[in-house]
Design a protein around this motif. Structure first.
Motif, PDB file in Angstrom:
ATOM      1  N   GLU A   1       5.515  -0.650   8.013  1.00 24.54           N
ATOM      2  CA  GLU A   1       5.650   0.480   6.757  1.00 24.54           C
ATOM      3  C   GLU A   1       7.271   0.977   6.644  1.00 24.54           C
ATOM      4  O   GLU A   1       7.880   1.270   7.725  1.00 24.54           O
TER       5      GLU A   1
ATOM      6  N   ASN B   1      -1.064  -4.309  11.571  1.00 23.01           N
ATOM      7  CA  ASN B   1      -1.076  -5.660  10.862  1.00 23.01           C
ATOM      8  C   ASN B   1       0.001  -5.694   9.655  1.00 23.01           C
ATOM      9  O   ASN B   1      -0.201  -6.220   8.708  1.00 23.01           O
ATOM     10  N   ARG B   2       0.766  -4.698   9.564  1.00 23.91           N
ATOM     11  CA  ARG B   2       1.892  -4.445   8.354  1.00 23.91           C
ATOM     12  C   ARG B   2       3.081  -3.654   9.038  1.00 23.91           C
ATOM     13  O   ARG B   2       3.141  -3.165   9.832  1.00 23.91           O
TER      14      ARG B   2
ATOM     15  N   ARG C   1       6.840   8.156  13.886  1.00 25.53           N
ATOM     16  CA  ARG C   1       7.114   8.632  12.546  1.00 25.53           C
ATOM     17  C   ARG C   1       8.558   8.772  11.957  1.00 25.53           C
ATOM     18  O   ARG C   1       8.789   8.991  10.902  1.00 25.53           O
TER      19      ARG C   1
ATOM     20  N   ARG D   1       2.277   5.956  17.617  1.00 26.74           N
ATOM     21  CA  ARG D   1       2.713   5.848  16.181  1.00 26.74           C
ATOM     22  C   ARG D   1       4.288   6.418  16.287  1.00 26.74           C
ATOM     23  O   ARG D   1       4.463   7.456  17.079  1.00 26.74           O
TER      24      ARG D   1
ATOM     25  N   GLU E   1       1.805   5.139  -0.127  1.00 26.92           N
ATOM     26  CA  GLU E   1       1.426   6.442  -0.133  1.00 26.92           C
ATOM     27  C   GLU E   1       2.082   7.395  -0.633  1.00 26.92           C
ATOM     28  O   GLU E   1       3.155   7.453  -0.445  1.00 26.92           O
TER      29      GLU E   1
ATOM     30  N   GLU F   1      -0.980  14.474  -0.842  1.00 22.10           N
ATOM     31  CA  GLU F   1      -0.573  12.898  -0.661  1.00 22.10           C
ATOM     32  C   GLU F   1      -1.847  12.199  -1.319  1.00 22.10           C
ATOM     33  O   GLU F   1      -3.085  12.626  -1.248  1.00 22.10           O
TER      34      GLU F   1
ATOM     35  N   ASN G   1       3.679   0.347   2.571  1.00 19.57           N
ATOM     36  CA  ASN G   1       2.943  -0.403   3.740  1.00 19.57           C
ATOM     37  C   ASN G   1       3.147  -1.952   3.169  1.00 19.57           C
ATOM     38  O   ASN G   1       2.617  -2.198   2.025  1.00 19.57           O
ATOM     39  N   TYR G   2       3.814  -2.882   3.859  1.00 21.72           N
ATOM     40  CA  TYR G   2       4.281  -3.885   3.305  1.00 21.72           C
ATOM     41  C   TYR G   2       3.527  -5.386   4.069  1.00 21.72           C
ATOM     42  O   TYR G   2       3.732  -5.070   5.606  1.00 21.72           O
ATOM     43  N   SER G   3       2.942  -6.124   3.692  1.00 20.65           N
ATOM     44  CA  SER G   3       2.518  -7.305   4.349  1.00 20.65           C
ATOM     45  C   SER G   3       2.413  -8.549   3.594  1.00 20.65           C
ATOM     46  O   SER G   3       2.532  -8.511   2.473  1.00 20.65           O
TER      47      SER G   3
ATOM     48  N   GLY H   1       0.849  -1.003   0.096  1.00 30.26           N
ATOM     49  CA  GLY H   1       0.058   0.161  -0.202  1.00 30.26           C
ATOM     50  C   GLY H   1       0.884   1.209  -0.060  1.00 30.26           C
ATOM     51  O   GLY H   1       1.415   1.788   0.996  1.00 30.26           O
TER      52      GLY H   1
ATOM     53  N   ALA I   1      -3.508   8.013  -1.623  1.00 27.01           N
ATOM     54  CA  ALA I   1      -3.156   6.541  -1.261  1.00 27.01           C
ATOM     55  C   ALA I   1      -4.046   5.660  -1.761  1.00 27.01           C
ATOM     56  O   ALA I   1      -5.323   5.938  -1.505  1.00 27.01           O
ATOM     57  N   PRO I   2      -3.726   4.531  -2.370  1.00 32.02           N
ATOM     58  CA  PRO I   2      -4.834   3.634  -2.525  1.00 32.02           C
ATOM     59  C   PRO I   2      -4.853   2.493  -1.549  1.00 32.02           C
ATOM     60  O   PRO I   2      -3.940   2.470  -0.626  1.00 32.02           O
ATOM     61  N   VAL I   3      -5.989   1.751  -1.766  1.00 30.11           N
ATOM     62  CA  VAL I   3      -6.003   0.751  -0.699  1.00 30.11           C
ATOM     63  C   VAL I   3      -5.101  -0.440  -1.273  1.00 30.11           C
ATOM     64  O   VAL I   3      -4.775  -0.577  -2.317  1.00 30.11           O
TER      65      VAL I   3
HETATM   66  P1  ADP Z   1      -1.307   6.594   7.216  1.00 30.75           P
HETATM   67  O1  ADP Z   1      -0.939   7.849   6.578  1.00 30.75           O
HETATM   68  O2  ADP Z   1      -1.941   6.576   8.622  1.00 30.75           O
HETATM   69  O3  ADP Z   1       0.111   5.595   7.448  1.00 30.75           O
HETATM   70  P2  ADP Z   1      -2.967   5.880   5.088  1.00 30.75           P
HETATM   71  O4  ADP Z   1      -4.268   5.274   5.140  1.00 30.75           O
HETATM   72  O5  ADP Z   1      -2.512   7.148   4.259  1.00 30.75           O
HETATM   73  O6  ADP Z   1      -2.191   5.551   6.397  1.00 30.75           O
HETATM   74  O7  ADP Z   1      -2.193   4.525   4.206  1.00 30.75           O
HETATM   75  C1  ADP Z   1      -2.190   3.509   4.643  1.00 30.75           C
HETATM   76  C2  ADP Z   1      -1.928   2.579   3.578  1.00 30.75           C
HETATM   77  O8  ADP Z   1      -1.474   1.047   4.241  1.00 30.75           O
HETATM   78  C3  ADP Z   1      -3.034   2.173   2.705  1.00 30.75           C
HETATM   79  O9  ADP Z   1      -2.576   2.135   1.325  1.00 30.75           O
HETATM   80  C4  ADP Z   1      -3.522   0.914   3.028  1.00 30.75           C
HETATM   81  O10 ADP Z   1      -4.264   0.301   2.211  1.00 30.75           O
HETATM   82  C5  ADP Z   1      -2.268   0.136   3.454  1.00 30.75           C
HETATM   83  N1  ADP Z   1      -2.536  -0.990   4.302  1.00 30.75           N
HETATM   84  C6  ADP Z   1      -3.348  -1.437   5.327  1.00 30.75           C
HETATM   85  N2  ADP Z   1      -3.441  -2.530   5.542  1.00 30.75           N
HETATM   86  C7  ADP Z   1      -2.215  -3.151   4.771  1.00 30.75           C
HETATM   87  C8  ADP Z   1      -2.100  -4.517   5.016  1.00 30.75           C
HETATM   88  N3  ADP Z   1      -2.174  -5.496   5.666  1.00 30.75           N
HETATM   89  N4  ADP Z   1      -0.653  -4.747   4.078  1.00 30.75           N
HETATM   90  C9  ADP Z   1      -0.393  -3.921   3.294  1.00 30.75           C
HETATM   91  N5  ADP Z   1      -0.728  -2.461   3.241  1.00 30.75           N
HETATM   92  C10 ADP Z   1      -1.980  -2.217   4.037  1.00 30.75           C
END
Ligand code: ADP
Ligand code: MG
Length: 724
Positions: A474, A471-472, A462, A460, A220, A298, A349-351, A218, A300-302
């Motif tokens: 970053e 659950n992942r 930063r 958190r 950002e 910014e 974001n890596y999982s 994921g 960010a996709p799902v």
């Molecule tokens: P933040 O800015 O609080 O770090 P964002 O909502 O901007 O969070 O981005 C978080 C990213 O992490 C999104 O792309 C989301 O889909 C992704 N994400 C959430 N769960 C997982 C997961 N299990 N594995 C990988 N990426 C994830």
């Protein structure tokens, strides 16, 4: 001046007519409408063909070449109904950009007319002229051919242009000898190896389903927007992506009034337009907001499976750039377009996840799942510690160096943030103690009876380059302009190696006796913490003390610059790991090292040339005109017998002289650059050229503070950042 022209143009900007409205077309209707996705395939392909293709997509089975003609024809029909005239194999060369070469569907029919056709072999394989893409010595120029191979796992799609559309087919780009020339090929390999190794662990924990373990990302995406008129008045931005001059504005980001503030309306129109385009392409963009710096935003996709997430991130970057033009702006993806102001990153974001488990980095609901979760985390700890130099190397570019460690982004030292709770569990296991209840009351016993673990990492943090976020993980050191393929290739392969190591250890310990599972978990975690626990750090990664502690007490590497980091791509440890897993050959790693060092060198050489030129052609002339004005005033005043203090003139003259001699010095430095050995050249550019460039800038920025405003021709930081 060009600057005043730009300001006038910006002030006269009027909002263009909206070309669509979400009130008329709902995102749900729009989503994926230009994608040759599962629904389209089900609709248009014979059942047998569909099933065979699906097997390749989902289970990684080899493509059955006999279905290619049918699929190609269905794709062509679908694309032509949507106005397509051409198709292109889209590929991702090592420039980090997206490349395409168009061919039309049209073939002459021999009687003066033409027919539209698209054969299976054209779908499966393309042959772009590869000679002008970087190859790092993998192919001699006389055999500089490469081919593109259809990536069945990433869906084809259509890109629109006002006059028509074209069909895009994601592909891997490979030399005739089979060496990877792109970012996608190793990523596909690395996602396979991590699957195999993760399966072994799941097996040990009793899951024999064989469900595929996928890696997910994921990303950002941060970016800057400035008005196009300013961009064209700044040759440094145009040519190098960043400002090489520019005094700090009186108002920077100190007031924090931009972050999460109301999105400026011109920018909001842009964002909606971007989303409109991306929805059509099936890119699940989800969040949008202002970022910390003025003019910074910014999207960010799902998260999605690695390969798709990577292709989609490339689409996001291209869409941001092309849509910005329609709104009279330029989207800057450079990691540090403005010195002294926050740069742009791309947190990845890596999982790892699996049907039936969800994220394998998600603490489970029972002790068994918790233990499995702790093992996957332990694998991360071991991997990041053992391969921290590689992790630094895969985010190393000339532009990202300006951001890492600049008090806004993690330092170049790779460490892991686990959060207080999780760290405590690991520490207890390391000490051989059963975890005891804490004030939050969630911890009661050893691994064998672990109650539900907290899902929130607590505070958190930063400042950590690699942070657990519930659950992942970053990975925050990735640059805004970088392909996310490289970091994931490294992460997946490192994880595969660590998971295999753990599986070996656990299997040996248990000797087939399942009742020994908990003891095996405890032992492996203790061993990993003993050897690699020093990579866990929950404190302030920006602080001076950490830099000292990390290097001096914990022995963690601090590869400050890309010149230090990139050579790690072919270090013995890296070569051993990647070759063991068949992700890269030694030659491929050598060539990548070569290419990335060349890119680093080229970036700095270009910047140095720009500094010299702009100092002479943009900064000096304005300053000299002002100097003349002051001198004339001075002489005129003296002539009529009025006393005139020459302080301003002297000050200006001193700064001008300073800039000129710094510029002469820079020219000397560049003339003395060593040639031939890219690594040596990189070190030289980093240690000698960059400081010499900064010296010119120092005087130029001082001049900006004193030269008459109407004579200054480069748009200032405040103009570019605040005028929308
Ligand atoms: P933040 O800015 O609080 O770090 P964002 O909502 O901007 O969070 O981005 C978080 C990213 O992490 C999104 O792309 C989301 O889909 C992704 N994400 C959430 N769960 C997982 C997961 N299990 N594995 C990988 N990426 C994830
Ligand atoms: Mg975010």
């Amino acid at each position: 001046t060009s600057r005043q022209g730009a300001i006038t143009a910006v002030t006269n900007y009027s909002t263009p007519e909206a070309s669509f409205s979400f009130a008329d077309t709902k995102p749900t209707e729009l989503f994926g409408c230009n994608v040759f996705n599962d629904n389209v395939m089900k609709d248009r392909l014979p059942k047998k063909v569909y099933k065979s293709l699906k097997k390749t997509i989902e289970d990684g089975a080899a493509i059955d070449p006999s279905i290619a003609d049918t699929v190609a024809n269905a794709m062509k029909e679908w694309a032509m109904e949507k106005g397509a005239t051409h198709y292109t194999h889209v590929f991702y060369p090592l420039t980090g950009l997206t490349a395409e070469k168009h061919d039309s569907f049209i073939s002459p029919d021999g009687s003066g007319n033409c027919i539209a056709e698209f054969e299976g072999k054209l779908l499966i394989q393309g042959e772009p002229d590869a000679s002008s893409f970087p190859n790092g010595g993998l192919r001699a120029t006389f055999e500089a051919r490469g081919y593109t191979a259809w990536d069945v796992t990433s869906p084809a799609y259509i890109l629109e242009n006002p006059n028509g559309t074209f069909l895009c087919i994601p592909t891997a780009f490979i030399s005739w000898k089979g060496e990877a020339l792109d970012k996608k090929t190793p990523l596909l390999k690395a996602t396979q190896v991590v699957n195999t190794s993760a399966q072994r662990i799941l097996n040990i924990f009793g899951d024999k389903s064989g469900n595929r373990v996928a890696s997910n990302a994921g990303p950002e995406q941060e970016y800057f927007l400035i008005d196009r008129n300013f961009f064209f008045a700044r040759p440094d931005l145009m040519m190098s992506g960043r400002t090489l001059f520019g005094a700090k504005p009186a108002k920077g980001q100190e007031l924090d009034d931009h972050y999460f503030g109301a999105v400026p309306r011109r920018v909001l129109s842009f964002m909606m337009d971007v989303e409109h385009e991306l929805y059509k392409l099936g890119v699940p963009v989800k969040t949008r907001h202002n970022e910390v710096a003025p003019g910074q935003f910014e999207v960010a996709p799902v998260y999605e499976q690695s390969n798709i997430a990577t292709d989609h991130n490339q689409m996001i970057m291209t869409t941001l750039k092309s849509v910005a033009k329609r709104h009279g702006m330029v989207c800057l993806l450079h990691e540090k377009p403005f010195a002294g102001i926050n740069g742009s990153g791309k947190h990845v974001n890596y999982s790892l996840s699996c049907n039936g488990h969800g994220s394998l980095f998600d603490p489970g609901d029972n002790p068994h799942e918790n233990a499995q979760f702790l093992i996957f985390c332990a694998a991360v700890i071991r991997a990041v510690h053992m391969h921290s130099k590689l992790l630094r190397a895969v985010v190393a570019t000339a532009s990202n160096d300006h951001r890492l460690g600049a008090n806004e982004a993690p330092p170049a030292i790779m460490s892991i943030f686990l959060g207080e709770h999780l760290s405590e569990i690991f520490n207890k296991i390391q000490e051989g103690n059963s975890p005891t209840p804490t004030s939050t009351g969630f911890l009661k016993a050893g691994v064998d009876t672990l109650p539900p673990l907290p899902r929130d990492a607590g505070d958190r943090n930063r400042t950590s380059p690699f942070a657990f976020t519930g659950n992942r993980f970053e990975f925050r050191a990735v640059g805004s302009n970088l392909s996310i393929a490289g970091p994931q290739v490294a992460l997946n392969t490192m994880m595969a190696e660590s998971l295999d190591f753990i599986a070996d250890e656990m299997e040996a310990f248990m000797g087939g006796d399942e009742s020994k599972l908990n003891d095996a978990v405890n032992k492996v975690i203790k061993d990993i913490m003993d050897k690699h626990g020093q990579v866990v750090f929950n404190g302030d990664g920006y602080s001076e003390e950490w830099h000292k502690e990390a290097v001096e007490e914990r022995g963690l590497p601090n590869l400050r610059t890309s010149a230090d980091a990139i050579p790690e791509l072919s270090s013995p440890e890296t070569v051993e790991m990647f070759t063991k897993y068949g992700v890269f050959t030694k030659e491929e790693l050598e060539s990548r090292k070569e290419i990335y060092l060349e890119q680093y060198n080229q970036a700095i050489v270009t910047e140095a040339a720009l500094v010299t030129k702009l100092a002479k052609t943009h900064i000096l002339p304005g300053a000299v005109r002002y100097q003349k004005e002051l001198a004339e005033t001075c002489a005129a005043m003296k002539a009529i017998g009025v006393e005139f203090t020459t302080g301003t003139l002297e000050d200006l003259t001193a700064k001008l002289r300073g800039m000129q001699s710094a510029n002469i010095e820079l020219e000397k430095v560049m003339a003395a650059k060593p040639e031939g050995d890219v690594e040596e050249e990189a070190k030289y550019l980093c240690c000698t050229a960059l400081p010499a460039m900064l010296e010119v800038r120092k005087y130029a920025d001082q001049l900006e503070e004193v030269v008459a405003d109407d004579l200054w021709c480069l748009p200032s930081y405040s103009e570019m950042l605040f005028i929308k």
